[in-house]
Design a protein around this motif. Structure first.
Motif, PDB file in Angstrom:
ATOM      1  N   VAL A 378      53.745  39.207  25.117  1.00  0.00           N
ATOM      2  CA  VAL A 378      52.813  39.158  23.885  1.00  0.00           C
ATOM      3  C   VAL A 378      52.794  38.653  23.046  1.00  0.00           C
ATOM      4  N   GLU A 379      54.111  38.082  22.157  1.00  0.00           N
ATOM      5  CA  GLU A 379      54.926  37.498  21.466  1.00  0.00           C
ATOM      6  C   GLU A 379      54.484  35.664  21.012  1.00  0.00           C
ATOM      7  N   ALA A 389      44.369  43.423  17.843  1.00  0.00           N
ATOM      8  CA  ALA A 389      44.886  44.138  17.177  1.00  0.00           C
ATOM      9  C   ALA A 389      44.152  45.057  17.406  1.00  0.00           C
ATOM     10  N   ASP A 390      42.822  44.953  17.500  1.00  0.00           N
ATOM     11  CA  ASP A 390      41.275  46.014  17.271  1.00  0.00           C
ATOM     12  C   ASP A 390      41.512  46.626  19.298  1.00  0.00           C
ATOM     13  N   PHE A 391      41.576  45.445  20.037  1.00  0.00           N
ATOM     14  CA  PHE A 391      41.832  45.690  21.409  1.00  0.00           C
ATOM     15  C   PHE A 391      42.803  46.748  21.201  1.00  0.00           C
ATOM     16  N   ARG A 392      43.952  46.427  21.143  1.00  0.00           N
ATOM     17  CA  ARG A 392      44.827  48.163  21.268  1.00  0.00           C
ATOM     18  C   ARG A 392      44.406  49.398  20.741  1.00  0.00           C
ATOM     19  N   ALA A 393      44.086  48.773  19.868  1.00  0.00           N
ATOM     20  CA  ALA A 393      43.555  50.266  19.057  1.00  0.00           C
ATOM     21  C   ALA A 393      42.573  50.819  19.650  1.00  0.00           C
ATOM     22  N   ARG A 395      42.095  50.995  22.715  1.00  0.00           N
ATOM     23  CA  ARG A 395      42.713  51.148  24.047  1.00  0.00           C
ATOM     24  C   ARG A 395      43.700  52.591  23.802  1.00  0.00           C
ATOM     25  N   ARG A 396      44.040  52.713  22.492  1.00  0.00           N
ATOM     26  CA  ARG A 396      44.567  54.038  22.029  1.00  0.00           C
ATOM     27  C   ARG A 396      43.755  55.407  22.233  1.00  0.00           C
ATOM     28  N   ARG A 397      42.150  54.161  21.853  1.00  0.00           N
ATOM     29  CA  ARG A 397      41.633  55.349  21.489  1.00  0.00           C
ATOM     30  C   ARG A 397      41.056  56.511  23.068  1.00  0.00           C
ATOM     31  N   VAL A 398      40.670  55.482  24.022  1.00  0.00           N
ATOM     32  CA  VAL A 398      39.841  55.609  24.697  1.00  0.00           C
ATOM     33  C   VAL A 398      40.631  55.643  26.050  1.00  0.00           C
ATOM     34  N   ASP A 399      42.213  55.942  25.770  1.00  0.00           N
ATOM     35  CA  ASP A 399      43.341  55.696  27.081  1.00  0.00           C
ATOM     36  C   ASP A 399      44.683  56.143  26.157  1.00  0.00           C
ATOM     37  N   PRO A 400      44.522  57.737  25.432  1.00  0.00           N
ATOM     38  CA  PRO A 400      45.830  57.642  23.927  1.00  0.00           C
ATOM     39  C   PRO A 400      46.938  57.526  24.732  1.00  0.00           C
ATOM     40  N   ASP A 401      47.070  58.719  26.526  1.00  0.00           N
ATOM     41  CA  ASP A 401      48.263  58.628  27.323  1.00  0.00           C
ATOM     42  C   ASP A 401      48.340  57.610  28.076  1.00  0.00           C
ATOM     43  N   GLY A 402      47.595  56.104  28.053  1.00  0.00           N
ATOM     44  CA  GLY A 402      48.070  54.859  28.682  1.00  0.00           C
ATOM     45  C   GLY A 402      47.478  55.534  30.155  1.00  0.00           C
ATOM     46  N   VAL A 403      46.693  56.278  30.816  1.00  0.00           N
ATOM     47  CA  VAL A 403      46.686  56.530  32.330  1.00  0.00           C
ATOM     48  C   VAL A 403      46.343  54.787  33.066  1.00  0.00           C
ATOM     49  N   PHE A 404      46.116  53.913  32.425  1.00  0.00           N
ATOM     50  CA  PHE A 404      45.312  53.045  32.930  1.00  0.00           C
ATOM     51  C   PHE A 404      46.074  52.070  32.562  1.00  0.00           C
ATOM     52  N   GLY A 405      47.644  52.041  32.164  1.00  0.00           N
ATOM     53  CA  GLY A 405      48.851  51.252  31.849  1.00  0.00           C
ATOM     54  C   GLY A 405      49.557  50.824  33.317  1.00  0.00           C
ATOM     55  N   ALA A 407      52.770  47.579  34.029  1.00  0.00           N
ATOM     56  CA  ALA A 407      53.598  47.320  33.358  1.00  0.00           C
ATOM     57  C   ALA A 407      53.204  45.429  33.025  1.00  0.00           C
ATOM     58  N   PHE A 408      52.439  45.223  33.753  1.00  0.00           N
ATOM     59  CA  PHE A 408      51.832  43.792  33.421  1.00  0.00           C
ATOM     60  C   PHE A 408      51.208  44.055  31.951  1.00  0.00           C
ATOM     61  N   LEU A 409      50.457  44.829  31.434  1.00  0.00           N
ATOM     62  CA  LEU A 409      49.640  45.191  30.152  1.00  0.00           C
ATOM     63  C   LEU A 409      50.852  45.289  29.154  1.00  0.00           C
ATOM     64  N   ASP A 410      51.637  45.999  29.136  1.00  0.00           N
ATOM     65  CA  ASP A 410      53.015  45.998  28.315  1.00  0.00           C
ATOM     66  C   ASP A 410      53.581  45.317  28.157  1.00  0.00           C
ATOM     67  N   ARG A 411      53.642  44.380  29.125  1.00  0.00           N
ATOM     68  CA  ARG A 411      54.465  42.298  28.653  1.00  0.00           C
ATOM     69  C   ARG A 411      53.142  41.582  28.169  1.00  0.00           C
ATOM     70  N   VAL A 412      51.339  41.667  27.662  1.00  0.00           N
ATOM     71  CA  VAL A 412      51.378  40.669  27.481  1.00  0.00           C
ATOM     72  C   VAL A 412      50.158  41.097  26.538  1.00  0.00           C
ATOM     73  N   ILE A 413      50.064  42.712  26.176  1.00  0.00           N
ATOM     74  CA  ILE A 413      49.078  43.625  25.421  1.00  0.00           C
ATOM     75  C   ILE A 413      49.701  44.260  24.275  1.00  0.00           C
ATOM     76  N   GLY A 414      51.017  44.689  25.622  1.00  0.00           N
ATOM     77  CA  GLY A 414      52.046  45.446  24.154  1.00  0.00           C
ATOM     78  C   GLY A 414      51.328  47.149  24.184  1.00  0.00           C
TER      79      GLY A 414
END
Length: 414
Positions: A378-379, A389-393, A395-405, A407-414
């Protein structure tokens, strides 16, 4: 028996549930703490896998019937998300309709290809995501919703890596069917390419340049032209005497018809035929998309890495993609040159080469293809995507609990 991706390079670690209906999918999503959707399994990494959550489930929609419903008035077709492009194209052709472009593999699913920013080629052709008019997807609450072109969330929801929901249907722009001819040329020198890159990549509707980055230059030029008019030969190149495969020793029966004989669009725009194993199958792939005006610099830098790449490289490919507005697209805001690598299937050795390639290309603004092998996190990626940043916002709005998260997304999107 453990299940893997198509290349056999990744083994899925969560159970796979084959859904029986959209309603069944909704129930699964609403009940599971983590869900990821499998498409045609043409990703080369853990993009679609979940390895770190009890009760997680991978869902496969392959048992749902494939449907292609054309609306002639709007010139769109609503298609089942899990369907392969080759299946969709066959049904469209039978009804007298066509897509504007296809990727090199017709085997890939519509939803998966769109979600990862997959593309064909052509200086005026956008990625496959640019043909999307709307998406139907099951969200984190299990509800089915539609996102359409013009909606505020649309350009953040198409190339979305499966992070916003499970896509059940995609509505695509279509046009009346047309013919394409494919001509192959060999022996385009680096000097000729450097002095005429724009001319070569603009010489047909879709253009692919294959190279092993050695002194011989571009080994093969594949020109796909709409209609029956023959394209001009690239400077210094000669027409191939027979059908060619871009990989040494591979079965030429697997590639689409060459020799300048016009045929239906679906039988020429892909590189490979639907009924055959695409490429070699047992391989890895990487791809980076960079602003087209920086293509000469990128080519020179990669030529300097040829000795590093050679032991694991099967072939490289250069294509062009027109700019679009999708937030996570490799061609967001820029007309791009796409630099593709087909590697041997050796994860350790390939990933040892990727940092050098990324050190050469990422400073030029190159963005990796989300479904293929890359090392950046991600860095390194965040500065390359102005709407990250808009994508992260979103994602938080439509999937606040990270149901579709995962490890890959953690690495590349944060």
């Amino acid at each position: 028996m453990a299940e893997t991706n198509w290349a056999g390079s990744h083994t899925y670690r969560s159970p796979i549930e084959r859904v029986r209906s959209v309603e069944h999918l909704q129930e699964l999503v609403a009940a599971a703490p983590r869900v990821r959707a499998l498409g045609s399994r043409h990703s080369f990494t853990d993009l679609t896998d979940i390895t770190d959550a009890d009760g997680a489930v991978l869902v496969s929609l392959v048992d749902l019937p494939t449907a292609v419903v054309v609306d002639p008035t709007s010139r769109t077709a609503r298609v089942t998300g899990h369907a392969a492009y080759g299946q969709v194209a066959t049904q469209l052709q039978a009804a007298g309709w066509a897509l504007g472009n296809l990727a090199s593999l017709p085997h890939i699913s519509v939803a998966g290809a769109v979600a990862t920013g997959t593309h064909g080629s052509g200086v005026e052709n956008g990625s496959l995501a640019t043909a999307v008019a709307s998406l139907d997807l099951v969200g984190a609450d299990g509800e089915l919703r539609t996102v359409s072109r013009g909606d505020p969330d649309f350009e953040g929801s198409v190339v979305a890596l499966g992070a916003l929901g499970v896509v059940t249907s995609v509505t695509l722009d279509v046009e009346p069917t047309y013919d394409v001819r494919q001509d192959v040329f060999t022996g385009l020198s680096w000097d000729a390419l450097a002095s005429g890159l724009e001319a070569v990549t603009s010489s047909a509707y879709s253009v692919s340049l294959f190279t092993r980055w050695g002194d011989s230059g571009i080994d093969q030029v594949w020109l796909k032209s709409r209609g029956d008019r023959a394209p001009a030969a690239p400077s210094g190149a000669v027409a191939a005497a027979s059908t060619m495969h871009m990989l040494d020793g591979a079965d030429i029966d697997a590639v689409t018809a060459q020799g300048g004989v016009p045929g239906p669009w679906l039988d020429r725009l892909p590189h490979f035929r639907m009924g055959f194993t695409p490429s070699r199958g047992a391989e890895l792939q990487s791809e980076y998309l960079l602003p087209r005006e920086l293509a000469p610099t990128a080519v020179e830098r990669l030529r300097g890495l040829r000795d590093r790449m050679a032991p694991v490289l099967q072939v490289g490919e250069l294509r062009t993609v027109a700019a679009d507005g999708h937030w996570l697209s490799g061609s967001h805001g820029h007309d791009v040159l796409a630099v593709h690598f087909t590697w041997v299937r050796d994860v350790e050795r390939v990933y040892a080469v990727l940092p050098a390639i990324e050190a050469a290309l990422l400073p030029l603004g190159a963005r990796p293809h989300w479904g293929k092998c890359f090392a950046a996190g991600v860095e390194e990626l965040e500065p390359l995507y102005p709407r990250m940043a808009d994508f992260r916002a979103l994602r938080r709005r439509v999937d606040p609990d990270g149901v579709f998260g995962n490890a890959f997304l953690d690495r590349v999107i944060g």
